[in-house]
Design an enzyme around this catalytic site. Structure first.
Site, short mmCIF file in Angstrom:
data_model
loop_
_atom_site.label_atom_id
_atom_site.label_comp_id
_atom_site.label_asym_id
_atom_site.label_seq_id
_atom_site.Cartn_x
_atom_site.Cartn_y
_atom_site.Cartn_z
N HIS A 111 0.79 -1.12 -0.16
CA HIS A 111 0.53 0.06 -0.03
C HIS A 111 0.48 1.11 -0.23
O HIS A 111 1.58 1.49 0.76
CB HIS A 111 -0.95 -0.38 1.46
CG HIS A 111 -2.12 1.11 1.15
ND1 HIS A 111 -1.53 1.89 2.77
CD2 HIS A 111 -2.97 1.54 0.61
CE1 HIS A 111 -3.05 2.70 2.25
NE2 HIS A 111 -3.38 2.09 1.13
N HIS A 123 -1.26 9.74 -2.81
CA HIS A 123 -1.99 9.79 -2.62
C HIS A 123 -3.19 10.82 -2.32
O HIS A 123 -4.41 10.52 -2.77
CB HIS A 123 -1.79 9.28 -1.11
CG HIS A 123 -4.03 8.95 -0.40
ND1 HIS A 123 -4.65 10.17 -0.01
CD2 HIS A 123 -4.12 7.93 -0.32
CE1 HIS A 123 -5.44 9.63 0.10
NE2 HIS A 123 -5.38 8.27 0.10
O1 G3P Z 1 -7.35 1.72 -2.68
C1 G3P Z 1 -7.09 0.77 -1.51
C2 G3P Z 1 -6.63 1.90 -0.18
O2 G3P Z 1 -5.56 2.40 -0.49
C3 G3P Z 1 -8.42 2.95 -0.19
O3 G3P Z 1 -8.07 3.63 0.59
O4 G3P Z 1 -7.11 6.55 0.42
O5 G3P Z 1 -5.24 4.29 0.79
O6 G3P Z 1 -6.54 5.36 -1.39
P1 G3P Z 1 -6.56 5.00 0.05
CA CA Z 2 -5.50 3.54 -2.68
#
Ligand code: G3P
Ligand code: CA
Length: 388
Positions: free
Chosen positions: A44, A86
């Site tokens: 992530h 992000h």
């Molecule tokens: O894309 C999976 C997860 O990353 C969604 O939340 O806010 O971390 O992009 P975010």
């Molecule tokens: Ca994401």
């Protein structure tokens, strides 16, 4: 492998420099259609538990940790380059606020219905973005990561793809990319649509088919439906914890994420997408009143999604006690790592097809242990072929 030190990062970056002139490989022809499947570990924003997120260093460490996919969130610049962040709000994860030359770019804008004051990607050219340096998003939880502030550039999506391909050759481990389109409706209104350049860029890099080692994800719906007409690359519908997808809200629609998570809602998603990425507690296993997590509280979400052919990749597993349910914390220091591996195992037992984690080394260990137990004993799973 635990927290990477500066020495390791220097080695990784040297490696990247030395391999950047290697002829590119056609990863699809080398790795044809998947034959079997096991749960995938998706890094992530890179190994963001160990290094500032969305940096080539964080992605490199994630790949060395054995992640199957790396996740770049994608926004766009004024001159239409796809960069990996992000947020379009640059001050959250870069040093832009400290750069006198950009002080006049500070703006207040409404992004997805929220008024935000800061510096925005769409007001910068790529050349300007390249003068910025990444900083840690949550230094209060990850003070060790903040020691790397100011060291790493903001990568383009193209650079992340080249990193994945180069490191795939180096490690022999197939590595996919899992881009998320951020703020699609917002950027459409600025005439800076992300979908078309994204598909174009993926195509130019050999990612084009169902077999390509790539997923495209979005919290919105209409852009995924549009993408379905543009590409056969697998699409993932993200499910938020409350309210509506922003495009639905903008169009005056009534569809909510709650409705999308029902049996009927999942069947509707299956018409245009190949999988769903739900928030793990909200949709899959709610914690109890004492903040404990137990498999016995699992919802029917995974089974219902599988029944209509959707993969399930929940987000986001973070190993610090700060983020863990009460029964998976270890000791009393909120910043120390807890029993994240055991938490991941609960979700694997619930049947997920993969998961997003800030700590890919722990994710790989949890996944391998889980598969090992299924096969009658521990064994390291090192896929030689692409497994979606
Ligand atoms: O894309 C999976 C997860 O990353 C969604 O939340 O806010 O971390 O992009 P975010
Ligand atoms: Ca994401």
């Amino acid at each position: 492998m635990d927290r990477p030190n500066k020495h390791l990062i220097a080695i990784v970056l040297t490696f990247l420099f030395l391999t950047s002139s290697f002829p590119s490989t056609d990863v699809q022809s080398k790795n044809p259609a998947p034959e079997t499947s096991h749960p995938i570990v998706i890094a992530h924003r890179g190994a963001s538990g160990y290094l500032p997120e969305h940096t080539l260093a964080a992605y490199s460490i994630a790949i060395l940790h054995g992640a199957d996919f790396i996740e770049p969130d994608v926004v766009i610049t004024k001159d239409r380059h796809l960069i990996v962040r992000h947020d379009n709000v640059l001050n959250l994860t870069t040093d832009v606020a400290d750069r006198a030359e950009f002080s006049s770019r500070k703006r207040t804008k409404t992004v997805d219905g929220e008024a935000i004051t800061g510096w925005f990607s769409e007001d910068f050219t790529l050349a300007e973005i390249k003068t910025l340096r990444a900083i840690e998003r949550i230094p209060q939880v990850r003070p060790e990561n903040a020691k790397f502030n100011g060291q790493f550039e903001i990568p383009t999506l193209q650079e992340v793809i080249e990193l994945a391909k180069n490191m795939e050759k180096f490690t022999g481990h197939p590595i996919g990319i899992y881009p998320e389109i951020k703020h699609p409706t917002y950027f459409d209104h600025l005439h800076l649509s992300i979908e078309e350049p994204l598909v174009q860029l993926l195509r130019a890099n050999g990612y084009e088919t169902q077999q390509a080692r790539v997923y495209i994800q979005s919290f919105e719906v209409s852009n995924l439906k549009d993408l379905r007409t543009m590409t056969t690359i697998p699409l993932i519908q993200l499910l938020g914890t409350g309210g509506q997808p922003y495009d639905v809200q903008q169009a005056g629609g009534s569809l909510t994420y709650a409705q999308m998570s029902t049996r009927t809602g999942l069947a509707d998603i299956a018409v245009y997408a190949d999988g769903v990425a739900p928030e793990k507690y909200h949709f899959l296993i709610p914690k109890d009143h004492a903040d404990n997590l137990s498999l016995s509280h699992a919802t029917k979400f995974v089974q219902q999604a599988h029944a209509v052919g959707l993969k399930v990749h929940p987000y986001t597993f973070r190993a610090e006690n700060y983020f863990l349910p009460a029964n998976f914390k270890k000791g009393h220091d909120p910043l120390a790592l807890g029993n994240s591996e055991n938490e991941m195992e609960i979700f694997l037992q619930a049947g997920v097809d993969g998961f997003f984690t800030d700590h890919p080394n722990i994710g790989v260990q949890a996944r391998d242990n889980f598969l090992g137990k299924q096969h009658g004993g521990w064994r390291r799973i090192k896929p030689k072929k692409f497994e979606r």
